[in-house]
Design an enzyme around this catalytic site. Structure first.
Site, short mmCIF file in Angstrom:
data_model
loop_
_atom_site.label_atom_id
_atom_site.label_comp_id
_atom_site.label_asym_id
_atom_site.label_seq_id
_atom_site.Cartn_x
_atom_site.Cartn_y
_atom_site.Cartn_z
N LEU A 88 0.78 -1.22 0.35
CA LEU A 88 -0.14 -0.01 -0.01
C LEU A 88 0.95 1.16 -0.06
CD1 LEU A 88 -3.18 0.49 2.09
CD2 LEU A 88 -1.49 2.34 2.19
N THR A 129 2.22 1.91 -3.33
CA THR A 129 1.56 2.36 -4.36
C THR A 129 1.02 3.77 -4.13
OG1 THR A 129 0.53 0.16 -4.84
CG2 THR A 129 -0.98 1.95 -5.34
N GLU A 130 0.75 4.16 -2.81
CA GLU A 130 0.24 5.50 -2.31
C GLU A 130 1.23 6.48 -2.55
OE1 GLU A 130 -2.38 6.84 -1.68
OE2 GLU A 130 -3.83 5.16 -0.89
N SER A 131 2.56 6.32 -2.26
CA SER A 131 3.45 7.31 -2.13
C SER A 131 4.92 7.06 -2.65
CB SER A 131 3.81 7.77 -0.47
OG SER A 131 4.37 6.55 0.17
N TYR A 143 -6.31 0.65 -8.40
CA TYR A 143 -5.47 0.74 -7.13
C TYR A 143 -5.52 -0.69 -6.38
CZ TYR A 143 -4.94 2.57 -2.36
OH TYR A 143 -4.44 2.51 -0.93
#
Length: 383
Positions: A235, A238-240, A345
């Site tokens: 996660l 993928t997020e940052s 996502y």
């Protein structure tokens, strides 16, 4: 869409629509999904012997893809208990015994990417090629070769930064060199994207794009919340892209991209004062709050994939869709989400989790997304 609707209703004719996609040369970009759902529709119709060869063909294919992960899951039954004794490998300090939770992806690249000397050698070889990276326009390719020949690393970085889509279309020979330069210039998202396109799925090159960093925070989330470290790291990636100080256009902040309003509600649930906007750049606080929120979504939805969809698309939106489509197979529900960004996502995190487990643990647990969705329970957060 017709095939997904038919599969959701248990219509045996669903396979006709997926076969039509596979037979259409203009739909080549959708063939992996169509092949997976063709096998799913055959299995749903009781034709498991016809479905398994399709799953097997998809699972053996080159590269990593969400549908390949799902196909492997249909062929290989496993439970998360199989990995329980191996999770310590995902909770150890960073490479070379260093805890890299505050140093981030840049130090990972200094170990896994090209050294200055290796990059020099690569630049000599690449700069001498007649052609540039596959798919690059001629003028851009000539400019890249000129910059490599002159060892103008910042010029190479500026060129990559201005043309990220062309950079991602480079061939395998170019990926390590361009990814290393991108990371030196602190464009970690582009570096991760380039490293992830390396062809090797083994514990070597694929690990370049999936570093073990933020180990202390992952360990704390595992102990406090029971969250899988592979899920948490996937996660964050993928997020940052492992950047602790990143801000999104919607003002989401830090490693797990928390909105200040969401962080304030998490703080209230924990009995703590609301953090200031700058506080969310602290890796420890950001991961602790993000892990609390993710665990609350998993508990509320009763499923990790739905929790990821709620993390990205908002829990209320996903709850409304679940109530409108009771009993739909989970993989069909994810594929049919009206929010395309949310569907991508969930797929990206599913892929990255598989890489983390297969690279660092030697085996992965595949998700079972064939079960029917159920309404969320009362503990689902309303933020």
């Amino acid at each position: 869409r017709l095939g997904l609707a038919a599969l959701a209703q248990g219509d045996p004719a669903a396979r006709i629509h997926f076969q039509a996609v596979l037979d259409n040369p203009k739909a080549k970009g959708r063939h992996l999904g169509a092949r997976y759902f063709l096998a799913r529709s055959l299995a749903a119709a009781g034709l498991e012997n016809d479905a398994r060869p399709l799953y097997a063909e998809l699972a053996r294919g080159p590269g990593l893809d969400y549908y390949r992960v799902l196909a492997r899951g249909r062929l290989e039954a496993a439970t998360r208990d199989h990995l329980a004794g191996s999770l310590s490998r995902l909770l150890t300090a960073g490479p070379a015994g260093r805890d890299q939770d505050s140093l981030g992806y840049h130090l990972w690249v200094t170990e896994k990417g090209f050294s200055r000397e290796d990059l020099e050698r690569a630049a000599r070889g690449l700069g001498g090629l007649e052609a540039g990276p596959p798919g690059w326009p001629g003028e851009l390719a000539r400019e890249l070769r000129r910059l490599l020949t002159g060892r103008d690393w910042w010029g190479v970085f500026d060129l990559l930064d201005a043309n990220p889509d062309d950079a991602r279309g480079s061939g395998p020979l170019w990926f390590p060199a361009l990814a290393t330069v991108a990371a030196w210039g602190e464009n970690y998202r582009l570096a991760v994207s380039l490293f992830s396109r390396l062809p090797d799925e083994g514990p070597g090159l694929k690990g370049w794009s999936h570093p073990l960093i933020y180990a202390r925070e992952a360990r704390a989330a595992y102990r406090e919340r029971g969250l899988s470290p592979s899920l948490l790291l996937a996660l964050i990636r993928t997020e940052s892209a492992y950047q602790a100080d990143i801000i999104s256009p919607s003002n989401a902040r830090g490693l797990m991209q928390l909105l200040p309003a969401t962080a304030a509600k998490v703080a209230a649930a924990l009995g703590e004062p609301a953090p200031g906007p700058v506080d969310l750049f602290d890796p420890g606080l950001n991961i602790r709050y993000g892990a609390w929120y993710l665990e609350a979504l998993i508990e509320g939805f009763g499923d990790e994939s739905l929790a990821l969809a709620g993390y990205n698309g908002g829990p209320y939106n996903i709850k409304s869709l679940l109530l409108a489509k009771p009993g739909q197979p989970l993989d069909v529900f994810i594929e049919s989400l009206p929010f395309e960004e949310t569907a991508r996502y969930v797929k990206r995190i599913t892929e990255s989790r598989y890489v983390y487990e297969s690279v660092y643990l030697g085996r992965a647990v595949y998700p079972d997304l064939t079960r029917p969705v159920v309404p969320p329970n009362s503990s689902l957060p309303d933020f």
